[in-house]
Design a protein around this motif. Structure first.
Motif, PDB file in Angstrom:
ATOM      1  N   GLN A 319      38.016  29.700  45.777  1.00  0.00           N
ATOM      2  CA  GLN A 319      37.329  30.831  45.150  1.00  0.00           C
ATOM      3  C   GLN A 319      38.161  32.106  45.276  1.00  0.00           C
ATOM      4  N   LEU A 320      38.749  32.304  46.450  1.00  0.00           N
ATOM      5  CA  LEU A 320      39.604  33.479  46.642  1.00  0.00           C
ATOM      6  C   LEU A 320      40.824  33.428  45.726  1.00  0.00           C
ATOM      7  N   ALA A 321      41.441  32.249  45.616  1.00  0.00           N
ATOM      8  CA  ALA A 321      42.612  32.116  44.750  1.00  0.00           C
ATOM      9  C   ALA A 321      42.258  32.461  43.314  1.00  0.00           C
ATOM     10  N   ALA A 322      41.090  32.019  42.866  1.00  0.00           N
ATOM     11  CA  ALA A 322      40.649  32.320  41.502  1.00  0.00           C
ATOM     12  C   ALA A 322      40.418  33.818  41.324  1.00  0.00           C
ATOM     13  N   GLU A 323      39.784  34.440  42.315  1.00  0.00           N
ATOM     14  CA  GLU A 323      39.534  35.878  42.240  1.00  0.00           C
ATOM     15  C   GLU A 323      40.834  36.669  42.279  1.00  0.00           C
ATOM     16  N   ILE A 389      38.073  17.170  46.152  1.00  0.00           N
ATOM     17  CA  ILE A 389      38.059  18.588  46.521  1.00  0.00           C
ATOM     18  C   ILE A 389      39.481  19.150  46.561  1.00  0.00           C
ATOM     19  N   MET A 390      40.393  18.400  47.129  1.00  0.00           N
ATOM     20  CA  MET A 390      41.778  18.879  47.188  1.00  0.00           C
ATOM     21  C   MET A 390      42.404  18.936  45.802  1.00  0.00           C
ATOM     22  N   LYS A 391      42.022  18.001  44.925  1.00  0.00           N
ATOM     23  CA  LYS A 391      42.535  18.018  43.552  1.00  0.00           C
ATOM     24  C   LYS A 391      42.148  19.308  42.856  1.00  0.00           C
ATOM     25  N   TRP A 392      40.866  19.688  42.965  1.00  0.00           N
ATOM     26  CA  TRP A 392      40.412  20.906  42.310  1.00  0.00           C
ATOM     27  C   TRP A 392      41.002  22.139  42.973  1.00  0.00           C
ATOM     28  N   ALA A 393      41.197  22.085  44.274  1.00  0.00           N
ATOM     29  CA  ALA A 393      41.825  23.218  44.954  1.00  0.00           C
ATOM     30  C   ALA A 393      43.259  23.408  44.471  1.00  0.00           C
ATOM     31  N   GLY A 394      43.986  22.302  44.310  1.00  0.00           N
ATOM     32  CA  GLY A 394      45.344  22.381  43.790  1.00  0.00           C
ATOM     33  C   GLY A 394      45.369  22.880  42.364  1.00  0.00           C
ATOM     34  N   ASP A 395      44.370  22.470  41.579  1.00  0.00           N
ATOM     35  CA  ASP A 395      44.281  22.905  40.192  1.00  0.00           C
ATOM     36  C   ASP A 395      44.023  24.410  40.112  1.00  0.00           C
ATOM     37  N   ILE A 396      43.086  24.884  40.901  1.00  0.00           N
ATOM     38  CA  ILE A 396      42.720  26.309  40.876  1.00  0.00           C
ATOM     39  C   ILE A 396      43.816  27.161  41.514  1.00  0.00           C
ATOM     40  N   GLY A 397      44.384  26.657  42.592  1.00  0.00           N
ATOM     41  CA  GLY A 397      45.462  27.399  43.243  1.00  0.00           C
ATOM     42  C   GLY A 397      46.704  27.476  42.383  1.00  0.00           C
ATOM     43  N   GLY A 398      46.887  26.486  41.525  1.00  0.00           N
ATOM     44  CA  GLY A 398      48.025  26.469  40.620  1.00  0.00           C
ATOM     45  C   GLY A 398      49.302  26.030  41.302  1.00  0.00           C
ATOM     46  N   GLN A 417      60.759  43.981  46.700  1.00  0.00           N
ATOM     47  CA  GLN A 417      60.288  44.642  45.481  1.00  0.00           C
ATOM     48  C   GLN A 417      59.987  43.630  44.377  1.00  0.00           C
ATOM     49  N   TYR A 418      60.796  42.561  44.318  1.00  0.00           N
ATOM     50  CA  TYR A 418      60.564  41.541  43.299  1.00  0.00           C
ATOM     51  C   TYR A 418      59.287  40.752  43.587  1.00  0.00           C
ATOM     52  N   ILE A 419      59.085  40.410  44.837  1.00  0.00           N
ATOM     53  CA  ILE A 419      57.893  39.640  45.215  1.00  0.00           C
ATOM     54  C   ILE A 419      56.642  40.452  44.921  1.00  0.00           C
ATOM     55  N   ARG A 420      56.638  41.715  45.293  1.00  0.00           N
ATOM     56  CA  ARG A 420      55.460  42.553  45.052  1.00  0.00           C
ATOM     57  C   ARG A 420      55.210  42.743  43.552  1.00  0.00           C
ATOM     58  N   LYS A 421      56.271  42.773  42.764  1.00  0.00           N
ATOM     59  CA  LYS A 421      56.140  42.978  41.329  1.00  0.00           C
ATOM     60  C   LYS A 421      55.662  41.717  40.618  1.00  0.00           C
ATOM     61  N   PHE A 422      56.282  40.579  40.933  1.00  0.00           N
ATOM     62  CA  PHE A 422      56.020  39.376  40.146  1.00  0.00           C
ATOM     63  C   PHE A 422      54.907  38.486  40.708  1.00  0.00           C
ATOM     64  N   MET A 423      54.558  38.655  41.956  1.00  0.00           N
ATOM     65  CA  MET A 423      53.470  37.861  42.544  1.00  0.00           C
ATOM     66  C   MET A 423      52.129  38.592  42.481  1.00  0.00           C
ATOM     67  N   LYS A 424      52.131  39.807  41.996  1.00  0.00           N
ATOM     68  CA  LYS A 424      50.901  40.589  41.897  1.00  0.00           C
ATOM     69  C   LYS A 424      50.084  40.108  40.698  1.00  0.00           C
ATOM     70  N   ALA A 425      48.782  40.038  40.856  1.00  0.00           N
ATOM     71  CA  ALA A 425      47.874  39.719  39.748  1.00  0.00           C
ATOM     72  C   ALA A 425      46.650  40.613  39.893  1.00  0.00           C
ATOM     73  N   ALA A 426      45.452  40.025  40.052  1.00  0.00           N
ATOM     74  CA  ALA A 426      44.261  40.829  40.302  1.00  0.00           C
ATOM     75  C   ALA A 426      44.207  41.298  41.753  1.00  0.00           C
ATOM     76  N   ALA A 427      45.081  40.751  42.575  1.00  0.00           N
ATOM     77  CA  ALA A 427      45.211  41.132  43.980  1.00  0.00           C
ATOM     78  C   ALA A 427      46.693  41.302  44.274  1.00  0.00           C
ATOM     79  N   PRO A 428      47.026  42.056  45.308  1.00  0.00           N
ATOM     80  CA  PRO A 428      48.435  42.254  45.639  1.00  0.00           C
ATOM     81  C   PRO A 428      49.121  40.962  46.070  1.00  0.00           C
ATOM     82  N   ALA A 429      50.439  40.971  46.023  1.00  0.00           N
ATOM     83  CA  ALA A 429      51.233  39.783  46.344  1.00  0.00           C
ATOM     84  C   ALA A 429      50.929  39.248  47.736  1.00  0.00           C
ATOM     85  N   GLU A 430      50.716  40.166  48.697  1.00  0.00           N
ATOM     86  CA  GLU A 430      50.470  39.735  50.072  1.00  0.00           C
ATOM     87  C   GLU A 430      49.270  38.786  50.155  1.00  0.00           C
TER      88      GLU A 430
END
Length: 486
Positions: A319-323, A389-398, A417-430
């Motif tokens: 759920q967190l990964a999706a959010e 459960i793990m299958k769906w977790a892998g699917d959602i986690g991508g 700087q690259y990690i923070r830029k390209f791994m950012k989505a609805a939440a920060p890269a961290e």
């Protein structure tokens, strides 16, 4: 403020007691110190956390019970079930510890071997006039009064699977008695896949299967202290072990404190066991009951409770990964999370049913065992369900769950700087990197095969379920409605 009882150790007291042990442990081709190696310490920290839970007032009913033998409150890991309520609380303990640890409660198998031995030793004394049960109760009181961590050793290497124990080219592939003396017995052999034996004070050993006449030397159950002369522990070694050895800050690992489930091969090389620690020796006719009672209890706890706690963690992480990715409201994501919840609740329901349908066994003993059918169904259901459960977790986690860079790149001035830029989505890269690593710990880890084979492979549950089912009764019901005369 935490309540205290003289029979209950604090986590600090447990940690201190580990300093008195010197088990012979090998890991990755070299001998290691239990309290200095980063992998073996995950077992110690997990055990310490279980002691902490027993100190917490909000978990008192789940984690402790009043012992009928000492009159004091003791760890439920050392309690023999006296009622259906005890069975329910045993399942709740498995659930809680899995939710908190994200790895094995390393005292779990020990608790289930103790419960199996209680009834079987009682029966042997009744039927054979032995003294096994009194020995067992004296040993149990010793464990309870000192709040010792106990592991359980069940699975033998087994050698050539088409041959019985006495037919093996090397008899050491099953633990067996090589000498009987006036003061005790001497045993040889090994137990494999032993969860957390390195971090417990004691190990209780029982046969891996029902023995037959002529296999008396293999029909043996006993208790042995950690690090007894002649015992060697050879720990598993996985990519997670290697990772823990090279990453300096464990916060970057999937389960930083408690790691993956750590097991070992436990080798017995002419180990002496005093008679007061021997609870079965040669009585082949009782070995089937012993392993069956262990199995039904462990399948209830392992299948419908322990893995359900793990499922809670995986569902939460998904759920967190999706959010964090911004897709949590997508209908197909909601559907997958819902499927994970359905599997989780089905497994849990089976465990509760096994407890509620439990009964006194053997009759007159005062000891309670869960229902065979529901216990086996719980484990069989979770074996398939956990992969789902793990299958769906892998699917959602991508793909990120297995392709993401290390969080250490955030501390690298050339890549941060690259990690923070390209791994950012609805939440920060961290946050995205941290939860992806957590999902990797499950979906690309050891838990799938561990769930499949823990407490016996699904084939064992299918065999038990078929044998336990009254097919004649079901046939009669069908004939009555179909109009088929007897």
């Amino acid at each position: 403020m935490a309540w205290r009882c003289f029979a209950l150790k604090t986590a600090a007291e447990y940690m201190e007691s580990m300093k008195d042990l010197s088990p012979r442990i090998f890991l990755g081709g070299k001998q290691v110190n239990l309290l200095e190696n980063p992998t073996t310490m995950t077992v110690v920290r997990a055990n310490a956390r279980v002691y902490e839970l027993a100190e917490d007032p909000q978990y008192q009913e789940i984690m402790t019970a009043i012992s009928p033998y000492t009159g004091e409150r003791v760890s439920r890991c050392l309690h023999i079930a006296q009622s259906i309520h005890d069975l329910e609380m045993r399942a709740e303990m498995a659930l809680l510890t899995s939710q908190v640890l994200g790895t094995c409660n390393y005292r779990c198998v020990g608790a289930d071997t103790l419960n199996a031995l209680a009834g079987v030793t009682w029966e042997m004394d009744r039927d054979l006039g032995t003294e096994y049960h009194q020995r067992f109760i004296n040993y149990l009181k010793y464990l309870q009064e000192n709040d010792l961590a106990v592991s359980g050793a069940v699975t033998d290497p087994k050698g050539e699977r088409t041959r019985r124990p006495a037919q093996q080219e090397d008899p050491d592939v099953y633990v067996h008695v090589v000498e009987k003396r006036s003061d005790g017995i001497v045993v040889r052999g090994a137990k494999v896949s032993q969860s957390g034996a390195i971090g417990c004070h004691e190990t209780v050993v029982i046969p891996t299967m029902a023995m037959r006449p002529g296999e008396e030397n293999f029909a043996v159950a006993f208790a042995v202290p950690n690090g007894a002369p002649g015992i060697t522990y050879i720990s598993q070694y996985t990519p997670f072990t290697a990772e823990r050895e090279v990453i300096p800050d464990i916060k970057y690992l999937g389960n930083p404190l408690y790691g993956q489930r750590e097991t070992c091969t436990m080798v017995f090389e002419n180990v002496f066991i005093p008679w007061e620690r021997v609870f079965l020796c040669g009585e082949t006719q009782f070995t089937g009951k012993l392993i069956a009672r262990f199995a039904k209890t462990h399948r209830m706890n392992c299948g419908g409770a322990c893995k359900v706690g793990f499922a809670d963690l995986i569902i939460g992480a998904s759920q967190l990964a999706a959010e964090y990715s911004g897709v949590h409201k997508a209908p197909h994501i909601v559907e997958k999370i819902t499927d994970m919840i359905r599997v989780r609740e089905t497994c849990y329901a089976c465990a509760i049913a096994a407890a509620v349908k439990g009964r006194e066994e053997p009759a007159g003993s005062g000891f309670y065992q869960p229902d065979d059918v529901f216990g086996n169904v719980a484990k069989l259901t979770v074996a398939d369900g956990f992969w789902e459960i793990m299958k769906w977790a892998g699917d959602i986690g991508g793909g990120m769950a297995v392709t993401m860079p290390s969080e250490l790149e955030l501390e690298n001035p050339e890549t941060a700087q690259y990690i923070r830029k390209f791994m950012k989505a609805a939440a920060p890269a961290e946050l995205r990197l941290r939860i992806a690593k957590f999902i990797q710990n499950w979906c690309a880890g050891l838990h799938g095969a561990g769930t499949w084979h823990g407490a016996g492979s699904p084939q064992a549950q299918k065999m038990a379920l078929f044998a336990l089912t009254d097919l004649e009764k079901k046939k009669k019901l069908a004939k009555n409605l179909a109009g088929i005369a007897e």
